[in-house]
Design a protein around this motif. Structure first.
Motif, PDB file in Angstrom:
ATOM      1  N   HIS A  13       0.833  -1.203   0.000  1.00 61.10           N
ATOM      2  CA  HIS A  13       0.000   0.000   0.000  1.00 61.10           C
ATOM      3  C   HIS A  13       0.873   1.261   0.000  1.00 61.10           C
ATOM      4  O   HIS A  13       0.650   2.179  -0.792  1.00 61.10           O
ATOM      5  CB  HIS A  13      -0.918  -0.012   1.230  1.00 61.10           C
ATOM      6  CG  HIS A  13      -1.531   1.309   1.540  1.00 61.10           C
ATOM      7  ND1 HIS A  13      -2.583   1.828   0.818  1.00 61.10           N
ATOM      8  CD2 HIS A  13      -1.216   2.239   2.481  1.00 61.10           C
ATOM      9  CE1 HIS A  13      -2.899   3.016   1.316  1.00 61.10           C
ATOM     10  NE2 HIS A  13      -2.090   3.289   2.323  1.00 61.10           N
ATOM     11  N   ARG A  43       2.722   1.805  -3.327  1.00 63.81           N
ATOM     12  CA  ARG A  43       1.823   2.325  -4.373  1.00 63.81           C
ATOM     13  C   ARG A  43       1.614   3.824  -4.194  1.00 63.81           C
ATOM     14  O   ARG A  43       1.631   4.586  -5.163  1.00 63.81           O
ATOM     15  CB  ARG A  43       0.471   1.600  -4.346  1.00 63.81           C
ATOM     16  CG  ARG A  43       0.464   0.283  -5.083  1.00 63.81           C
ATOM     17  CD  ARG A  43      -0.946  -0.244  -5.306  1.00 63.81           C
ATOM     18  NE  ARG A  43      -1.697  -0.447  -4.070  1.00 63.81           N
ATOM     19  CZ  ARG A  43      -1.642  -1.550  -3.318  1.00 63.81           C
ATOM     20  NH1 ARG A  43      -0.873  -2.564  -3.686  1.00 63.81           N
ATOM     21  NH2 ARG A  43      -2.360  -1.652  -2.219  1.00 63.81           N
ATOM     22  N   GLN A  55       9.450   2.125  -9.612  1.00 70.42           N
ATOM     23  CA  GLN A  55       9.448   0.672  -9.517  1.00 70.42           C
ATOM     24  C   GLN A  55       9.779   0.075 -10.876  1.00 70.42           C
ATOM     25  O   GLN A  55       9.262   0.518 -11.895  1.00 70.42           O
ATOM     26  CB  GLN A  55       8.084   0.177  -9.040  1.00 70.42           C
ATOM     27  CG  GLN A  55       7.740   0.679  -7.644  1.00 70.42           C
ATOM     28  CD  GLN A  55       6.392   0.191  -7.174  1.00 70.42           C
ATOM     29  OE1 GLN A  55       5.397   0.353  -7.865  1.00 70.42           O
ATOM     30  NE2 GLN A  55       6.373  -0.398  -5.989  1.00 70.42           N
TER      31      GLN A  55
END
Length: 104
Positions: A51, A54, A64
């Protein structure tokens, strides 16, 4: 950097957990860290870490990259530096200069 972008970046850093993740990535440098390596360093549960990653990626603070089955996470150093510059860009502009104080 626009105010909206800066606000999003600062909001992403406004969580102690996300700040901990960013600091781990900054310490790791350019090679970055896998999700597992971040977990070891932070002690976060996998779902919690996912979480936060993100959120940080959406704010542009973490990049990423998938390498096979592994996701490598890297701090976006340029973006982090831009946030710091944004916070400081108007530093002391209302403070009178020495010359103005002397002529007072």
């Amino acid at each position: 950097m626009r105010s909206e972008e800066a606000a999003q970046g600062f909001a992403a850093l406004g969580s102690e957990a996300r700040l901990e993740v960013v600091q781990a990535l900054v310490r790791a440098g350019a090679p970055g860290l896998s999700v597992g390596d971040i977990q070891v360093r932070t002690g976060m549960a996998p779902s919690t870490l996912a979480h936060h990653l993100r959120f940080l990626a959406a704010a542009g603070l973490v990049v990423q990259e998938r390498q096979g089955r592994t996701v490598i996470n890297r701090a976006d150093f340029d973006r982090l530096e831009a946030l710091g510059r944004f916070a400081m860009e108007e530093c002391c502009i209302e403070q009178p200069s020495e010359k103005e104080e002397q002529n007072g």
